[in-house]
Structures are given as structure tokens and as C-alpha cells.
Design a protein around this motif. Structure first.
Motif, mmCIF file in Angstrom:
data_model
loop_
_atom_site.group_PDB
_atom_site.id
_atom_site.type_symbol
_atom_site.label_atom_id
_atom_site.label_comp_id
_atom_site.label_asym_id
_atom_site.label_seq_id
_atom_site.Cartn_x
_atom_site.Cartn_y
_atom_site.Cartn_z
ATOM 1 N N VAL A 58 8.656 12.696 0.146
ATOM 2 C CA VAL A 58 8.244 11.683 -0.823
ATOM 3 C C VAL A 58 6.808 11.977 -1.250
ATOM 4 N N PRO A 59 6.380 11.444 -2.412
ATOM 5 C CA PRO A 59 4.986 11.615 -2.842
ATOM 6 C C PRO A 59 4.069 10.655 -2.096
ATOM 7 N N ALA A 60 2.781 10.929 -2.181
ATOM 8 C CA ALA A 60 1.798 10.055 -1.530
ATOM 9 C C ALA A 60 1.827 8.652 -2.106
ATOM 10 N N ALA A 61 2.325 8.495 -3.350
ATOM 11 C CA ALA A 61 2.383 7.185 -3.999
ATOM 12 C C ALA A 61 3.556 6.332 -3.513
ATOM 13 N N HIS A 62 4.396 6.883 -2.654
ATOM 14 C CA HIS A 62 5.553 6.139 -2.146
ATOM 15 C C HIS A 62 5.098 4.947 -1.306
ATOM 16 N N VAL A 63 5.775 3.813 -1.463
ATOM 17 C CA VAL A 63 5.507 2.622 -0.649
ATOM 18 C C VAL A 63 6.619 2.497 0.391
ATOM 19 N N SER A 117 0.831 -1.204 0.000
ATOM 20 C CA SER A 117 0.000 0.000 0.000
ATOM 21 C C SER A 117 0.863 1.250 0.000
ATOM 22 N N THR A 118 0.364 2.288 -0.667
ATOM 23 C CA THR A 118 1.091 3.555 -0.718
ATOM 24 C C THR A 118 1.012 4.267 0.627
ATOM 25 N N LEU A 119 1.908 5.221 0.806
ATOM 26 C CA LEU A 119 1.907 6.001 2.040
ATOM 27 C C LEU A 119 0.627 6.821 2.144
ATOM 28 N N GLY A 120 0.140 7.337 1.023
ATOM 29 C CA GLY A 120 -1.108 8.085 1.042
ATOM 30 C C GLY A 120 -2.263 7.235 1.534
ATOM 31 N N HIS A 121 -2.358 6.015 1.031
ATOM 32 C CA HIS A 121 -3.416 5.103 1.472
ATOM 33 C C HIS A 121 -3.276 4.805 2.962
ATOM 34 N N LEU A 122 -2.063 4.603 3.418
ATOM 35 C CA LEU A 122 -1.828 4.300 4.822
ATOM 36 C C LEU A 122 -2.248 5.456 5.724
ATOM 37 N N VAL A 123 -1.872 6.666 5.326
ATOM 38 C CA VAL A 123 -2.223 7.838 6.126
ATOM 39 C C VAL A 123 -3.734 7.988 6.226
ATOM 40 N N GLU A 124 -4.424 7.793 5.101
ATOM 41 C CA GLU A 124 -5.884 7.898 5.135
ATOM 42 C C GLU A 124 -6.507 6.770 5.956
ATOM 43 N N SER A 125 -5.928 5.586 5.899
ATOM 44 C CA SER A 125 -6.469 4.475 6.680
ATOM 45 C C SER A 125 -6.328 4.735 8.171
ATOM 46 N N LEU A 126 -5.407 5.591 8.548
ATOM 47 C CA LEU A 126 -5.234 5.965 9.957
ATOM 48 C C LEU A 126 -6.125 7.129 10.352
ATOM 49 N N GLY A 127 -6.879 7.679 9.382
ATOM 50 C CA GLY A 127 -7.883 8.679 9.707
ATOM 51 C C GLY A 127 -7.677 10.062 9.149
ATOM 52 N N VAL A 128 -6.562 10.334 8.482
ATOM 53 C CA VAL A 128 -6.254 11.693 8.034
ATOM 54 C C VAL A 128 -6.554 11.850 6.544
ATOM 55 N N PRO A 129 -7.519 12.702 6.164
ATOM 56 C CA PRO A 129 -7.743 12.955 4.733
ATOM 57 C C PRO A 129 -6.503 13.587 4.108
ATOM 58 N N LEU A 130 -6.177 13.201 2.895
ATOM 59 C CA LEU A 130 -4.989 13.761 2.248
ATOM 60 C C LEU A 130 -5.132 15.249 1.960
ATOM 61 N N THR A 131 -6.367 15.763 1.955
ATOM 62 C CA THR A 131 -6.553 17.202 1.785
ATOM 63 C C THR A 131 -5.889 17.989 2.913
ATOM 64 N N GLU A 132 -5.666 17.343 4.060
ATOM 65 C CA GLU A 132 -5.093 18.023 5.224
ATOM 66 C C GLU A 132 -3.604 17.771 5.377
ATOM 67 N N VAL A 133 -3.030 17.029 4.448
ATOM 68 C CA VAL A 133 -1.621 16.654 4.539
ATOM 69 C C VAL A 133 -0.779 17.557 3.656
ATOM 70 N N GLY A 134 0.303 18.067 4.239
ATOM 71 C CA GLY A 134 1.273 18.840 3.479
ATOM 72 C C GLY A 134 2.390 17.925 3.009
ATOM 73 N N ALA A 135 3.563 18.080 3.602
ATOM 74 C CA ALA A 135 4.706 17.245 3.223
ATOM 75 C C ALA A 135 4.629 15.890 3.907
ATOM 76 N N LEU A 136 5.044 14.869 3.161
ATOM 77 C CA LEU A 136 5.257 13.523 3.698
ATOM 78 C C LEU A 136 6.758 13.254 3.667
ATOM 79 N N LEU A 137 7.343 12.970 4.823
ATOM 80 C CA LEU A 137 8.777 12.726 4.906
ATOM 81 C C LEU A 137 9.033 11.289 5.334
#
Length: 244
Positions: free
Chosen positions: A61-66, A35-55
Motif C-alpha cells: 500500500v502507499p504511505a497515504a493509506h489509512v 492518520s495515514t500509515l506514513g504518518h503513523l510510521v514516522e510517529s513511531l520513530g522511523v523516517p520515511l526515507t528509510e522505508v521501502g515497502a509498506l504491506l
């Protein structure tokens, strides 16, 4: 879930989206390895609309990073003011944000609003079709992939909602130029042109009028003007612009 374990931390402002144990410091998460990091973050409850940088391990890294096993992940909030590239800045609000929509229109901000509940799918499709930023307190709606862009409205109080949106997106303000009822543009109107639409007392007392070019509603600075003027002046004092 059996797979690589990573460690993740969330910016303080994202704490309301995640369970209490994940609100301070890094916590372990077992992933499925694909699963991508974006999917993981959303599965933990955070909409990606509220996410800035992913480190990951300090690198953006992009949200598509695994993420791989042992990765140290930091989830930051959006930077303010937030740029929304690719379209004129305009908004779409869901059925629960009618007061906010009217106040944005009062300030001249293009804010479409659905007074009926047309459903998440239809709202997301409209956001994409018209390239509008979806504003909502519905986290599920903000996780829909077809959204053009979105923003969570953090408060249930209209004054705080307005301040939050103006601070986050910094839309240009042009007070008294939009119809608060339908979002159409206002134009000046002669008293004689709109006289038949006015009560006798209004015709006698007021001389300056505006009319909506879309729904033809007529406006004048009546008894309610002082309350609206205070909203306008407060917004202009804090976020810039000039009174109309």
C-alpha cells in the motif's frame, strides 16, 4: 489515543529507530482512525526515507493509506541499491558529514556540503531546489516533507559511512575528477599555468597538475596521495569503476 487497533512489525534494520519493545515481532498500536500509515510510521520513530515497502495484510500500500482496525502492517527497509528517479544522482550533506562529503568528491560523486549549520529548513529547501539526496544522521531533518529525497547515515565512522552510501545508492564513480574542497570539476593544468601558485619544492618535484574549474584550487599527487589512493582503490574494488 482512542481508535482502531492495528498490529505492526518493522524490518530488523529499522530497529534502531523504534523503542526496544517494537524491535522484534508484531506489536499493537492504537491509531486515531484518520492518520495515514506514513504518518503513523514516522510517529513511531522511523523516517520515511528509510522505508521501502509498506504491506497491509500482505498487500503493498502507499504511505497515504489509512489502516483499518485489525490491520496487520509490515514495514520493510529500502531495497539496495536504491533507485532515486527523476534527477541525476547527487547528494547534499549536513554540517556533521564533512569527511564523508570529501570522500564522495574524491570518488567523483557530486556531493554538496554546508560547512556551516544553516538549519534544517534551509537544507530541506536546498535538497528540493537542487534535487539532491539529503544525507544526515538527524532523524528530524529526514522527516521534513519538503525534502527531494534522503538517506540516514547509519554509522559515525567515515569508512563505514562511505561504504553504506555507495552500497545503498550505487553512484557512478569517477575518482580524481572533483575538487574535494568545493565540489567543482577538475581539469588538467599545465605546470606553467599554475606555477605561481606552487611552492618551490612542489614545482621542482611534480609535473602533473589539475585545477578546479570553480575555485581554482590546484591539485597534484603529493605526499598525501597514498592515503587517498587507498580510499579510492578500496571503493573501486568493492563497488566498481576504474582508476583515473
Amino acid at each position: 489515543m482512542k481508535g482502531p487497533e492495528i498490529h505492526i512489525s518493522f524490518a530488523p534494520g529499522l530497529g534502531l529507530f523504534v523503542p526496544a519493545p517494537r524491535r522484534t515481532g508484531r506489536t499493537a498500536v492504537r491509531t486515531d482512525g484518520v492518520s495515514t500509515l506514513g504518518h503513523l510510521v514516522e510517529s513511531l520513530g522511523v523516517p520515511l526515507t528509510e522505508v521501502g515497502a509498506l504491506l497491509v495484510d500482505g498487500e503493498r500500500v502507499p504511505a497515504a493509506h489509512v489502516p483499518a482496525a485489525g490491520a496487520e502492517v509490515e514495514v520493510r527497509g529500502v531495497e539496495r541499491p536504491q533507485e532515486v528517479p527523476g534527477a541525476p544522482l547527487r547528494f547534499l550533506l549536513d554540517v556533521h558529514l564533512g569527511t564523508l562529503a570529501r570522500r564522495l568528491r574524491l570518488l567523483g560523486v557530486d556531493a554538496a556540503y554546508e560547512s556551516q549549520d544553516i538549519g534544517d529548513a534551509a537544507l530541506a529547501a536546498q535538497s528540493a531546489r537542487e534535487r539532491r539526496v539529503m544525507l544526515s544522521r538527524d532523524r528530524g531533518l529526514l522527516r521534513r516533507r519538503e525534502l527531494w529525497a534522503g538517506g540516514y547515515v547509519y554509522s559515525h565512522r567515515p569508512d563505514e559511512q562511505l561504504r553504506d552510501v555507495l552500497e545503498r545508492f550505487a553512484p557512478p564513480l569517477a575518482p580524481w575528477t572533483r575538487c574535494t574542497a568545493c565540489n567543482g570539476e577538475l581539469t588538467g593544468a599545465d605546470k606553467d599555468e599554475v606555477g605561481e601558485r606552487l611552492e618551490h619544492g612542489t614545482r621542482r618535484t611534480y609535473d602533473a597538475f589539475a585545477r578546479c574549474t570553480a575555485c581554482e584550487r590546484v591539485y597534484w599527487r603529493g605526499a598525501h596521495h597514498a592515503r587517498l589512493d587507498e580510499i579510492v582503490r578500496t571503493a573501486l574494488a568493492e563497488f566498481g569503476g576504474a582508476p583515473a
